[in-house]
Motif scaffolding. Sequence first.
Motif, PDB file in Angstrom:
ATOM      1  N   LEU A  35       0.837  -1.203   0.000  1.00 14.80           N
ATOM      2  CA  LEU A  35       0.000   0.000   0.000  1.00 14.80           C
ATOM      3  C   LEU A  35       0.870   1.250   0.000  1.00 14.80           C
ATOM      4  CD1 LEU A  35      -2.776   1.505   0.407  1.00 14.80           C
ATOM      5  CD2 LEU A  35      -2.271   1.366   2.846  1.00 14.80           C
ATOM      6  N   GLN A  39       0.560   3.643  -3.327  1.00 13.29           N
ATOM      7  CA  GLN A  39      -0.495   4.654  -3.198  1.00 13.29           C
ATOM      8  C   GLN A  39       0.042   5.893  -2.470  1.00 13.29           C
ATOM      9  OE1 GLN A  39      -3.614   4.213  -4.460  1.00 13.29           O
ATOM     10  NE2 GLN A  39      -2.937   2.230  -5.216  1.00 13.29           N
ATOM     11  N   GLY A  98      -4.530   1.569   6.975  1.00 17.50           N
ATOM     12  CA  GLY A  98      -5.239   0.891   5.899  1.00 17.50           C
ATOM     13  C   GLY A  98      -6.737   1.120   5.953  1.00 17.50           C
ATOM     14  N   MET A  99      -7.307   1.036   7.145  1.00 13.45           N
ATOM     15  CA  MET A  99      -8.753   1.255   7.292  1.00 13.45           C
ATOM     16  C   MET A  99      -9.131   2.689   6.939  1.00 13.45           C
ATOM     17  SD  MET A  99      -9.952  -0.991  10.618  1.00 13.45           S
ATOM     18  CE  MET A  99      -8.765  -0.273  11.740  1.00 13.45           C
ATOM     19  N   ARG A 102      -8.821   3.165   3.102  1.00 19.79           N
ATOM     20  CA  ARG A 102      -9.957   2.569   2.383  1.00 19.79           C
ATOM     21  C   ARG A 102     -11.235   3.385   2.604  1.00 19.79           C
ATOM     22  NH1 ARG A 102      -7.112  -1.736   3.965  1.00 19.79           N
ATOM     23  NH2 ARG A 102      -8.371  -2.211   5.796  1.00 19.79           N
ATOM     24  N   GLN A 105     -11.042   6.439   0.471  1.00 23.37           N
ATOM     25  CA  GLN A 105     -11.178   6.098  -0.935  1.00 23.37           C
ATOM     26  C   GLN A 105     -12.640   5.825  -1.293  1.00 23.37           C
ATOM     27  OE1 GLN A 105      -8.569   6.166  -3.290  1.00 23.37           O
ATOM     28  NE2 GLN A 105      -7.683   7.197  -1.535  1.00 23.37           N
ATOM     29  N   SER A 106     -13.372   5.251  -0.370  1.00 26.53           N
ATOM     30  CA  SER A 106     -14.780   4.933  -0.642  1.00 26.53           C
ATOM     31  C   SER A 106     -15.658   6.183  -0.626  1.00 26.53           C
ATOM     32  CB  SER A 106     -15.315   3.900   0.345  1.00 26.53           C
ATOM     33  OG  SER A 106     -15.388   4.453   1.641  1.00 26.53           O
TER      34      SER A 106
END
Length: 108
Positions: A35, A39, A98-99, A102, A105-106
Amino acid sequence: MVSPQFNSPEPDFVKELLEPLLEDFQYWFSRSRSLLESQEVNFLGEEGQSDLLCRVTQAQQEVETAKMMLKVTNGQVGLDTNVLMPWHHLVTECWQVGMRFRAEQSDF
């Protein structure tokens, strides 16, 4: 880092416990490294992302060394909790990053 397990009542116990734990650390560090290398994690900033990537890479090397020691000694060494806890904290930090990544990103 490692400590010999002299007079251990169950010589396979350390090996059976540590091998899966070290594999888990490697798995999560590998995912996190992927990641961080692929990213742009805006909320960390460039310096923060670089720092986290450096710490993950260092931890991966340490875990790999521990795995080699475990293999070479056929499970006759253990790891001090003072070695394991920083890895655990780093994995937890990586999970949180990471959470959040994400989730952000959502939102798009």
